[in-house]
Design an enzyme around this catalytic site. Structure first.
Site, PDB file in Angstrom:
ATOM      1  N   SER A 144       0.485  -0.726  -0.087  1.00 16.24           N
ATOM      2  CA  SER A 144      -0.234   0.286   0.400  1.00 16.24           C
ATOM      3  C   SER A 144       1.284   1.594   0.537  1.00 16.24           C
ATOM      4  O   SER A 144       2.344   0.866   0.198  1.00 16.24           O
ATOM      5  CB  SER A 144      -1.058  -0.263   1.032  1.00 16.24           C
ATOM      6  OG  SER A 144      -0.005  -0.193   2.372  1.00 16.24           O
ATOM      7  N   SER A 145       0.042   2.431   0.050  1.00 19.57           N
ATOM      8  CA  SER A 145       1.569   3.336  -0.458  1.00 19.57           C
ATOM      9  C   SER A 145       2.047   3.766   0.609  1.00 19.57           C
ATOM     10  O   SER A 145       2.537   4.660   1.076  1.00 19.57           O
ATOM     11  CB  SER A 145       1.010   4.730  -1.413  1.00 19.57           C
ATOM     12  OG  SER A 145      -0.414   5.056  -0.904  1.00 19.57           O
ATOM     13  N   CYS A 146       1.209   4.185   1.782  1.00 20.82           N
ATOM     14  CA  CYS A 146       2.037   3.958   3.138  1.00 20.82           C
ATOM     15  C   CYS A 146       2.079   2.525   3.732  1.00 20.82           C
ATOM     16  O   CYS A 146       1.854   1.609   3.528  1.00 20.82           O
ATOM     17  CB  CYS A 146       1.219   4.989   4.519  1.00 20.82           C
ATOM     18  SG  CYS A 146      -0.164   3.804   4.814  1.00 20.82           S
ATOM     19  N   GLY A 147       3.377   2.554   4.282  1.00 21.55           N
ATOM     20  CA  GLY A 147       3.879   1.133   4.936  1.00 21.55           C
ATOM     21  C   GLY A 147       5.203   0.352   4.709  1.00 21.55           C
ATOM     22  O   GLY A 147       4.891  -0.965   4.604  1.00 21.55           O
TER      23      GLY A 147
END
Lengths: 265, 265
Positions: free
Chosen positions: B106-109
């Site tokens: 995912s684009s964060c994490g």
């Protein structure tokens, strides 16, 4: 070069196992985004990530010049710095092509030959005849090793370096992925306006695969040298691209697989 | 193992360059299709392609059992045999997931930790406590080398092998790509109904990366041994997956990076 300390058990036959602190080559994922769209996730050694991203986009044929890169920045929501955004300037990006495998195939005609033709549709063969002394090539592995700060510590990294045709070291980079090490040195060249590397030598610490030679073609590198063996397709591509490919460059010996006419023995 | 003969120039300092016939490790693209849809193009050493395709689909988590593979056949329009079609039985394929990078983010994490969690959502950690003698591990590299027919000729191939926990060789495969060699031995296991390899050792000829350990988790292999160094993320994944990871298995020495409790010194 960051390294990662960990507790290991070291054992030699006949002795007691010893608990010791050891350093590991660091491996972390990097997601490369173009204009906020994800185009690639690669496992890499953290460090020189901007060079890796620029080199990747360059060797995939997406960008050709420094000025096409507007800026490269970390994704603000990834605190670990493992997401990198490349903002481009006046480049129409074919995202469908990028998220597919780049040198992929029509469903008939997939073979080494077709793959080489696909490379040449994007990057023309190399015509420069600049000579290189065989003695110069023999001197590169020692320079590569001494420049590899982390190698002695972890034994776990590939290295790639660009040398001038006279054997002067321009840049060396290391990575757990051989293709990443090459993208980093070429990305360095792109970001500093040093490309094309058309009077230069690319040296890699291990084997020379198709992918390594293809990246060298993109940067117009006429001479590729490897410490280990090249593959059949690497030799074919180098030969049809007008490149010199040397392998098993070790001690006082080397083999030349293509482009012998550039070498002065 | 096919090899590719080519004319090379061999040179030793102080001597005249010699023209000789030499053998190269063969590298050719393979396109893997599932139910006639392309899911992957990989550069590989031709040979054992059905195992490579089955192993790839298995280690990507797409199939889990032999009976899910209906048949594997060459694409009739590719005369070189570089397109392989895998027909599946009762498997709902998420093509979007496959054509993306599988353990992407995912684009964060995005980080090593998240990547390990993504592996564990698909493949649970390994609980078996089957012991392995350290002396057994020391005996594997010699077995691996003697089983590598092509290695002595070209010096250009990675090898992977499955051994029983007592050190008996089950299968060995070679490839220009280290991940392909591992997919081939695991594909061999899948196609012959030998999986899970849960009382076994996976040995690789070079370094141990995250990807190698991830593939071992998929096949439930409790012990991974490498002749060279592991990466930080390989050690982390092995440790959190309950696996034993040994590196620098050479001569009379080895290092244990995780899961020491399985090793009998």
């Amino acid at each position: 070069m960051k390294a990662n300390k960990t507790q290991i058990t070291r054992w030699a036959q006949g002795a007691q196992p010893l608990s010791q602190l050891d350093e590991l080559a660091e491996e972390e994922p990097l997601e490369i985004q173009v204009d906020t769209r994800s185009v690639c996730v690669t496992m890499r050694t953290p460090g020189h990530d901007e060079e890796l991203a620029a080199g990747f986009l360059f060797t995939e044929g997406l960008i050709t010049e420094r000025r096409q890169v507007l800026k490269i920045q970390r994704h603000p929501r990834n605190e670990l710095g493992n997401v990198l955004n490349v903002f481009l300037n006046g480049v129409a990006v074919d995202f469908a092509q990028l998220t597919r495998h780049v040198f992929a195939s029509s469903s008939c005609g997939l073979c080494g030959k077709a793959t080489i033709q696909a490379v040449h549709r994007r990057f023309k063969p190399i015509r420069t005849k600049w000579p290189v002394r065989a003695e110069t090539l023999l001197a590169l592995p020692a320079q590569l090793r001494s420049a590899q700060e982390a190698f002695g510590r972890t034994g776990g990294l590939h290295a790639a370096a660009i040398f001038s045709s006279g054997g002067k070291l321009i840049v060396v980079r290391e990575d757990v992925g051989r293709h990443n090490a090459v993208d980093k040195v070429l990305g360095y060249g792109l970001l500093r306006g040093l490309l094309p590397f058309n009077r230069h030598i690319l040296m890699v610490s291990g084997r020379a695969s198709f992918e390594i030679v293809q990246k060298a073609v993109a940067a117009r590198v006429p001479v590729v040298a490897a410490i280990s063996a090249p593959s059949s397709l690497a030799v074919q591509l180098a030969s049809e691209s007008g490149q010199t490919l040397a392998g098993f460059v070790r001690g006082d010996r080397l083999n030349v697989y293509s482009g012998r006419e550039r070498i002065r023995f």
